[in-house]
Design an enzyme around this catalytic site. Sequence first.
Site, PDB file in Angstrom:
ATOM      1  N   ASP A 122       3.786   0.055  -2.279  1.00 52.81           N
ATOM      2  CA  ASP A 122       3.060  -0.314  -1.413  1.00 52.81           C
ATOM      3  C   ASP A 122       3.943  -2.176  -1.442  1.00 52.81           C
ATOM      4  O   ASP A 122       3.677  -3.165  -1.599  1.00 52.81           O
ATOM      5  CB  ASP A 122       1.823  -0.655  -2.249  1.00 52.81           C
ATOM      6  CG  ASP A 122       0.962   0.482  -2.158  1.00 52.81           C
ATOM      7  OD1 ASP A 122       0.797   1.392  -0.969  1.00 52.81           O
ATOM      8  OD2 ASP A 122       0.219   0.480  -3.134  1.00 52.81           O
ATOM      9  N   ILE A 142       2.087  10.201  -2.529  1.00 51.75           N
ATOM     10  CA  ILE A 142       3.235   9.112  -2.499  1.00 51.75           C
ATOM     11  C   ILE A 142       4.898   9.724  -1.864  1.00 51.75           C
ATOM     12  O   ILE A 142       5.418  10.921  -1.952  1.00 51.75           O
ATOM     13  CB  ILE A 142       4.080   8.440  -3.452  1.00 51.75           C
ATOM     14  CG1 ILE A 142       3.050   7.620  -4.675  1.00 51.75           C
ATOM     15  CG2 ILE A 142       5.433   7.938  -4.043  1.00 51.75           C
ATOM     16  CD1 ILE A 142       2.700   7.253  -6.072  1.00 51.75           C
ATOM     17  N   HIS A 194      -3.241  -0.621   2.989  1.00 50.74           N
ATOM     18  CA  HIS A 194      -3.477  -0.377   2.433  1.00 50.74           C
ATOM     19  C   HIS A 194      -4.807  -1.998   1.490  1.00 50.74           C
ATOM     20  O   HIS A 194      -4.932  -2.574   2.254  1.00 50.74           O
ATOM     21  CB  HIS A 194      -2.576  -1.166   1.066  1.00 50.74           C
ATOM     22  CG  HIS A 194      -2.663  -1.504   0.076  1.00 50.74           C
ATOM     23  ND1 HIS A 194      -2.407  -0.111  -0.787  1.00 50.74           N
ATOM     24  CD2 HIS A 194      -2.972  -1.540  -1.103  1.00 50.74           C
ATOM     25  CE1 HIS A 194      -2.982   0.167  -2.110  1.00 50.74           C
ATOM     26  NE2 HIS A 194      -3.330  -1.237  -2.601  1.00 50.74           N
ATOM     27  N   GLU A 234      -9.884  -3.084   8.493  1.00 50.43           N
ATOM     28  CA  GLU A 234      -8.450  -2.388   8.429  1.00 50.43           C
ATOM     29  C   GLU A 234      -9.100  -1.776  10.028  1.00 50.43           C
ATOM     30  O   GLU A 234      -7.709  -1.409  10.480  1.00 50.43           O
ATOM     31  CB  GLU A 234      -8.637  -1.108   7.310  1.00 50.43           C
ATOM     32  CG  GLU A 234      -8.424  -1.641   6.022  1.00 50.43           C
ATOM     33  CD  GLU A 234      -8.674  -0.091   4.993  1.00 50.43           C
ATOM     34  OE1 GLU A 234      -7.995   0.756   5.470  1.00 50.43           O
ATOM     35  OE2 GLU A 234      -9.091  -0.569   3.607  1.00 50.43           O
TER      36      GLU A 234
END
Length: 193
Positions: free
Chosen positions: A150, A97, A114, A179
């Site tokens: 997110d 993060i 994500h 993705e």
Amino acid sequence: MVLSTGTNKIKTAVFISGKGSNLKSLIKFSKLQKSPISINLIITNNKLAKGLKYGVIFKIQKKIIQFINKDVAEKKILNELKKNKIELICLAGFMKIISKNFIKNFKGKILNIHPSLLPKYKGLNTHQRAIKNKDRYSGCTVHFVNSKLDSGKIILQKKVKILKKDTPGSLAKKILAQEHKLYPEAILKIFNP
Ligand code: GAR
């Protein structure tokens, strides 16, 4: 397929932690004439990341920066980004993060992919959670990165049907295939609206 030399494109760094299949799809996309980006740098926190091989295959500079101390690691990364005149960051399976301070330095210029239909299932184990909740669909999301995990503005999403026989593994595989298409589409949407 028309290939371009990569000059005048938006200089992009891709951050990875693992397999790097999204990195591979972004590199392939970046070589198309229609791509507004070039991939100039690969950053990883994991010296064992399998995706580092794409740096070798496609001759892209790569930097391994371990996150023993986050502050120090982020300073080193910012330094590399400046040195390489990076204008855009694509997080692609980057499992750290990043801090508010780091984001401030690249405000509105960090994208993430994500594996869920955000705002559902922020964080980890998205496929397990979708199956456990008996959702009929899951999918993937490309979004801008802001200081909340997110939670930044959504650019594009793709739905994927969850079948009764799906396991977290089989669902992950189906979503990953989407993705690979969604990330390039989202980049085209931002830069060629
Ligand atoms: C992808 O499914 C990506 O969406 C996910 O990790 C995988 C990386 O695969 N990212 C996250 O979970 C971020 N929170 P890859 O290394 O083969 O691109």
